[in-house]
Design a protein around this motif. Structure first.
Motif, short mmCIF file in Angstrom:
data_model
loop_
_atom_site.label_atom_id
_atom_site.label_comp_id
_atom_site.label_asym_id
_atom_site.label_seq_id
_atom_site.Cartn_x
_atom_site.Cartn_y
_atom_site.Cartn_z
N HIS A 42 -1.03 3.16 -2.93
CA HIS A 42 -0.20 2.26 -4.59
C HIS A 42 -0.84 2.51 -5.88
CE1 HIS A 42 -1.59 -1.30 -6.53
NE2 HIS A 42 -2.10 -0.30 -7.14
N GLU A 53 -8.06 1.67 4.89
CA GLU A 53 -7.87 1.01 3.77
C GLU A 53 -8.09 2.12 2.36
OE1 GLU A 53 -8.25 -2.63 3.17
OE2 GLU A 53 -7.96 -2.88 5.51
N GLY A 58 0.82 -1.18 0.35
CA GLY A 58 0.04 0.06 0.40
C GLY A 58 0.03 0.87 0.30
N GLU A 99 -6.64 -4.77 3.38
CA GLU A 99 -5.52 -4.47 3.86
C GLU A 99 -4.83 -4.81 5.08
OE1 GLU A 99 -3.12 -5.64 1.08
OE2 GLU A 99 -4.70 -5.63 -0.25
N PHE A 142 -6.10 -3.59 -6.90
CA PHE A 142 -6.43 -3.28 -5.70
C PHE A 142 -6.76 -2.48 -5.19
CE2 PHE A 142 -3.64 -1.07 -2.26
CZ PHE A 142 -3.14 -2.17 -1.32
N VAL A 143 -7.24 -1.28 -5.86
CA VAL A 143 -8.63 -0.48 -4.93
C VAL A 143 -9.60 -0.65 -5.70
CG1 VAL A 143 -9.29 1.89 -6.33
CG2 VAL A 143 -6.74 1.24 -6.20
N ARG A 182 -4.90 2.63 -0.38
CA ARG A 182 -5.00 2.07 -1.84
C ARG A 182 -4.85 3.66 -2.57
NH1 ARG A 182 -7.94 -1.22 0.99
NH2 ARG A 182 -8.53 -3.26 -0.32
N LEU A 238 -11.38 -2.66 -1.84
CA LEU A 238 -11.84 -1.90 -1.28
C LEU A 238 -13.27 -2.64 -0.68
CD1 LEU A 238 -11.21 0.55 0.55
CD2 LEU A 238 -12.64 1.67 -0.89
#
Length: 451
Positions: free
Chosen positions: A138, A131, A95, A258, A249-250, A135, A253
């Motif tokens: 990232h 979270e 992250g 994470e 990854f986004v 993101r 959520l």
């Protein structure tokens, strides 16, 4: 997933929708961050921040008659500076390599300090902010070597705004506008020391202020009129960037938490140093002493080759120094806040050994970035011979090698006891009882940490 979709997921996140394992990680990080802040309140960075904000409380005028002198901004700034001052705060490798909780936890607690918010709502806001922060970080991860301007302070401000707006009861639109305001005002300074580090103090202040601005109408349109889409060259947040649209990854959520993949620190220093400290501590446990050491050579990845201060002039320089941290760990057997401390900067035993520690780059360790900060340690002995522990990739406190409850409780006690008349018992009990924000703040004040 754009900022509107993120805001709706944040608004819909509740204590009951967070998995029990993620709730447990959040509880650990809440206690850990409060402890690191109270322990960090004794540092020069925190004391200087306190003095600056105290001087900012009166004797000033604004071009807005009646503007208040006392601010939540100052409270969030001082709290987050204290939470990060010891370099003992949590982090997340994938992250964006940021330290989310030292921004998000102070923002949540300060935003809730004017009302008794139930613990379940505090924790849901904390998790939501965490979270969001990782993101955004990232998405900001440097895509080329000279892109160095984004750090915890930048992404953390957006996560802190989402958390602060949520804990204050904001709906999805208020949370969205808080994130937009925070991004527009987020600090973008690169890593700097002494004191500044990753702009964590101003990040928390930005998040709390953004939430208050949003709830008071910032970026709202009269009568709720529709807002035309922003021009493509001016995306409202990183969540609207083209590379963010389909980023898994986004998009995870609210589905993948994470916070469960974050680490907690056993040593009061830059995370890059920790695998090397682990290796040396194993040797000291087997009897290695400073007088046995002729020299130490630590090989590291390319991101950490700058950690070379042999005589660090400040606490922050010491925290970012392989020679100082490893020497302290060899002299004392560990590298906590009693070793990586302002009063130890001139310790002759530490400085003597630090002068004999060399930092080199091992390209083979670059392959493990960003998931692992690997090191190899080589100790040349005064009596002849060399010790070469196995290279280490996993650090103590990582998800693969977590600190246990006894270690976390001992860390909290060691941090809080010096500022507490009761050793932190009341605060420990309030945290264990899942107390509301008012009870937690009362316990903090009686502990002695309320600035």
């Amino acid at each position: 997933m754009n900022s509107d979709e993120v805001a709706h997921r944040v608004a819909g996140l509740t204590f009951d929708t967070i998995p029990a394992s993620a709730r447990q990680r959040a509880r650990e990080r809440l206690r850990d961050t409060i402890g690191t802040a109270l322990g960090g309140s004794r540092t020069s960075a925190a004391r200087n921040a306190h003095r600056a904000m105290a001087a900012d409380l009166g004797g000033f005028h604004a071009l807005a008659p009646g503007a208040p002198a006392r601010t939540a901004t100052a409270a969030a700034f001082v709290s987050a500076v204290a939470a990060s001052a010891l370099d003992y705060d949590d982090g997340h490798y994938l992250g964006g390599a940021i330290h989310p909780s030292s921004v998000v936890v102070p923002a949540v607690l300060v935003a809730a300090s004017d009302r008794p918010v139930p613990f379940a709502d505090l924790l849901a806001a904390q998790v939501a902010g965490f979270e969001v922060a990782v993101r955004v970080a990232h998405l900001l991860w440097p895509r080329y070597d000279t892109a160095r301007w984004f750090c915890t302070g930048t992404a953390g401000a957006v996560g802190a705004a989402a958390a602060a707006a949520k804990v204050r009861g904001g709906d999805a639109d208020t949370i969205r506008r808080a994130m937009l305001v925070a991004w527009a005002h987020a600090p973008t300074a690169a890593l700097q020391w002494p004191t500044v580090k990753e702009a964590i103090g101003w990040s928390a202040a930005t998040g709390v202020t953004a939430a208050r601005l949003a709830e008071n109408g910032w970026m709202a349109t009269p009568d709720g009129a529709a807002v035309p889409p922003a021009p493509a060259i001016f995306p409202p947040t990183p969540l609207e960037e083209p590379h963010a649209v389909d980023d898994p990854f986004v998009a995870s959520l609210g589905e993948v938490f994470e916070i469960e993949r974050s680490y907690l620190k056993p040593y009061s220093a830059c995370r890059y140093t920790h695998t090397a400290v682990d290796a040396l501590r194993a040797l000291t446990a087997d009897g290695l002493r400073p007088e046995h050491v002729r020299s130490i050579r630590v090989a590291t990845h390319r991101w950490a080759t700058f950690l070379t201060h042999h005589r660090p002039p400040s606490l922050e320089h010491a925290q970012y120094s392989y020679p100082f941290v490893l020497a302290a760990a060899t002299v004392d057997g560990t590298a906590g806040p009693d070793q990586i401390a302002e009063h130890r900067l001139t310790d002759p035993a530490i400085l003597d050994l630090a002068a004999r520690i060399e930092v080199v780059h091992d390209p083979a360790l670059d392959a493990h970035l960003p998931q692992h900060y690997g090191t190899t340690v080589e100790v040349t002995l005064t009596g002849g011979g060399t010790l070469r522990p196995e290279p280490r990739l996993v650090a103590r406190g990582d998800p693969a090698d977590p600190l246990d409850e006894a270690e976390l409780a001992a860390k909290f006690t060691a941090l809080v006891a010096p500022v507490s008349a009761d050793g932190g018992d009341e605060l420990r009990q309030a945290l264990a009882a899942d107390s509301d924000s008012a009870t937690l703040w009362q316990a903090v004040a009686r502990t002695g940490g309320d600035a």
